[in-house]
Design a protein around this motif. Structure first.
Motif, PDB file in Angstrom:
ATOM      1  N   ARG A  46       0.841  -1.209   0.000  1.00  0.00           N
ATOM      2  CA  ARG A  46       0.000   0.000   0.000  1.00  0.00           C
ATOM      3  C   ARG A  46       0.873   1.254   0.000  1.00  0.00           C
ATOM      4  O   ARG A  46       0.600   2.216  -0.732  1.00  0.00           O
ATOM      5  CB  ARG A  46      -0.911  -0.023   1.228  1.00  0.00           C
ATOM      6  N   THR A  72       1.853   4.486  -3.011  1.00  0.00           N
ATOM      7  CA  THR A  72       1.969   5.928  -2.801  1.00  0.00           C
ATOM      8  C   THR A  72       3.360   6.437  -3.166  1.00  0.00           C
ATOM      9  O   THR A  72       3.520   7.405  -3.909  1.00  0.00           O
ATOM     10  CB  THR A  72       1.652   6.279  -1.338  1.00  0.00           C
ATOM     11  N   THR A 102       4.374   6.673  -6.924  1.00  0.00           N
ATOM     12  CA  THR A 102       3.618   7.557  -7.820  1.00  0.00           C
ATOM     13  C   THR A 102       3.563   9.000  -7.343  1.00  0.00           C
ATOM     14  O   THR A 102       2.955   9.835  -8.020  1.00  0.00           O
ATOM     15  CB  THR A 102       2.167   7.048  -7.970  1.00  0.00           C
ATOM     16  N   SER A 110      -1.553   4.869 -11.821  1.00  0.00           N
ATOM     17  CA  SER A 110      -1.825   5.800 -10.723  1.00  0.00           C
ATOM     18  C   SER A 110      -1.728   5.091  -9.374  1.00  0.00           C
ATOM     19  O   SER A 110      -1.670   3.852  -9.309  1.00  0.00           O
ATOM     20  CB  SER A 110      -3.231   6.383 -10.875  1.00  0.00           C
ATOM     21  N   ARG A 111      -1.735   5.872  -8.317  1.00  0.00           N
ATOM     22  CA  ARG A 111      -1.718   5.305  -6.964  1.00  0.00           C
ATOM     23  C   ARG A 111      -2.923   4.396  -6.758  1.00  0.00           C
ATOM     24  O   ARG A 111      -2.788   3.286  -6.224  1.00  0.00           O
ATOM     25  CB  ARG A 111      -1.716   6.426  -5.919  1.00  0.00           C
ATOM     26  N   GLU A 112      -4.104   4.846  -7.187  1.00  0.00           N
ATOM     27  CA  GLU A 112      -5.314   4.044  -7.001  1.00  0.00           C
ATOM     28  C   GLU A 112      -5.238   2.724  -7.760  1.00  0.00           C
ATOM     29  O   GLU A 112      -5.668   1.674  -7.247  1.00  0.00           O
ATOM     30  CB  GLU A 112      -6.538   4.840  -7.458  1.00  0.00           C
ATOM     31  N   GLU A 113      -4.675   2.762  -8.945  1.00  0.00           N
ATOM     32  CA  GLU A 113      -4.543   1.527  -9.726  1.00  0.00           C
ATOM     33  C   GLU A 113      -3.583   0.551  -9.055  1.00  0.00           C
ATOM     34  O   GLU A 113      -3.836  -0.669  -9.025  1.00  0.00           O
ATOM     35  CB  GLU A 113      -4.077   1.858 -11.143  1.00  0.00           C
ATOM     36  N   GLU A 151      -2.894   0.478  -5.828  1.00  0.00           N
ATOM     37  CA  GLU A 151      -3.543   0.006  -4.602  1.00  0.00           C
ATOM     38  C   GLU A 151      -4.491  -1.149  -4.900  1.00  0.00           C
ATOM     39  O   GLU A 151      -4.598  -2.103  -4.116  1.00  0.00           O
ATOM     40  CB  GLU A 151      -4.293   1.152  -3.936  1.00  0.00           C
ATOM     41  N   ALA A 152      -5.188  -1.082  -6.041  1.00  0.00           N
ATOM     42  CA  ALA A 152      -6.073  -2.174  -6.434  1.00  0.00           C
ATOM     43  C   ALA A 152      -5.281  -3.445  -6.719  1.00  0.00           C
ATOM     44  O   ALA A 152      -5.703  -4.556  -6.362  1.00  0.00           O
ATOM     45  CB  ALA A 152      -6.891  -1.772  -7.661  1.00  0.00           C
ATOM     46  N   GLU A 170      -4.291  -4.963  -3.420  1.00  0.00           N
ATOM     47  CA  GLU A 170      -5.416  -5.626  -2.764  1.00  0.00           C
ATOM     48  C   GLU A 170      -5.627  -7.031  -3.330  1.00  0.00           C
ATOM     49  O   GLU A 170      -5.852  -7.990  -2.585  1.00  0.00           O
ATOM     50  CB  GLU A 170      -6.683  -4.791  -2.932  1.00  0.00           C
TER      51      GLU A 170
END
Length: 237
Positions: free
Chosen positions: A128, A132, A135, A214-217, A219-220, A223
């Motif tokens: 996680r 961050t 990116t 991206s950070r969100e990508e 993070e997915a 997960e």
């Protein structure tokens, strides 16, 4: 502060007139010489830590092999003699850069392993935080230790970077084996394979960040990576 040997001397077109003040603040004596007893000009100096950070960013952006000494002197704004005097050769400078990178930008892995109660929570936190760190704006994306090895043809540097990556995998495996022994993971857990999977994820996320993820990508991705871990009823211990 370190002297930069590129500084030009106060010589050139035209002699200084007797009695005039030179650029170093000394008075010219008859015959064109400087009067004795006055201080001479000092070479321009540079801040070592600032120059080191600029070198770090250059290696991080371009990798080890593609970053030449002339590239380094340009971005660090120093001459080659000053670079060698302050840092040694290119390889020595890179080794120092990697140590600084590990402390300043890459320490989230060691912190997670040291502070989290289980291997699962340590790896989950590490992935996680990598999403961050890899990116965030203000510096190149991805991991310097992963990217600098790309197309590297210097065996000593290649081996040093490989050793660092393998040391991380060994640390993951050690934590996983400890959790198996403590009953926090099933006894049939393949600790070596799970540690290698973790290493593949962190290295892959670095490249994905370089490619624009991206950070969100990321993070997915992290997960999903954690969802395949073996279960014993709880991961957080």
């Amino acid at each position: 502060m370190v002297n930069d040997d590129r500084t030009a001397k106060a010589e050139g077109a035209g002699a200084t007139a007797p009695g005039a003040t030179t650029s170093a603040g000394a008075t010219a004596a008859p015959g064109g010489g400087k009067a004795k007893g006055r201080p001479r000009g000092r070479p321009r100096s540079f801040d070592r830590e600032t120059a080191l950070e600029k070198a770090l960013l250059a290696f991080w952006e371009n990798g080890y092999e593609a970053t030449s000494v002339s590239d380094l002197t340009r971005v660090m704004d120093i001459g080659a003699p000053s670079l060698y005097a302050a840092f040694g050769d290119k390889r020595s400078l890179f080794e120092e850069v990697v140590r600084v990178y590990g402390t300043r930008y890459g320490s989230f892995t060691d912190r997670a392993l040291a502070e989290e109660p289980t291997a699962w929570s340590a790896v989950e936190r590490m992935l996680r935080e990598a999403a961050t760190a890899y990116t965030e704006p203000g510096h190149p994306h991805g991991c310097l230790v992963v990217h600098a090895a790309a197309n590297c043809s210097t065996p000593e540097v290649e081996q040093s970077l490989r050793d660092r990556r393998n040391a991380n995998i060994a640390a993951f495996e050690s934590r996983i084996r400890a959790d198996v022994a403590a009953g926090m993971l099933p006894p049939d857990t393949d600790a070596a394979a799970l540690a290698r999977h973790t290493g593949a994820m962190i290295q892959g996320m670095s490249q994905q960040a370089r490619d624009g993820a991206s950070r969100e990508e990321l993070e997915a991705v992290a997960e999903i990576a954690m969802s395949i871990w073996p279960r014993t009823g709880t991961h957080t211990g």
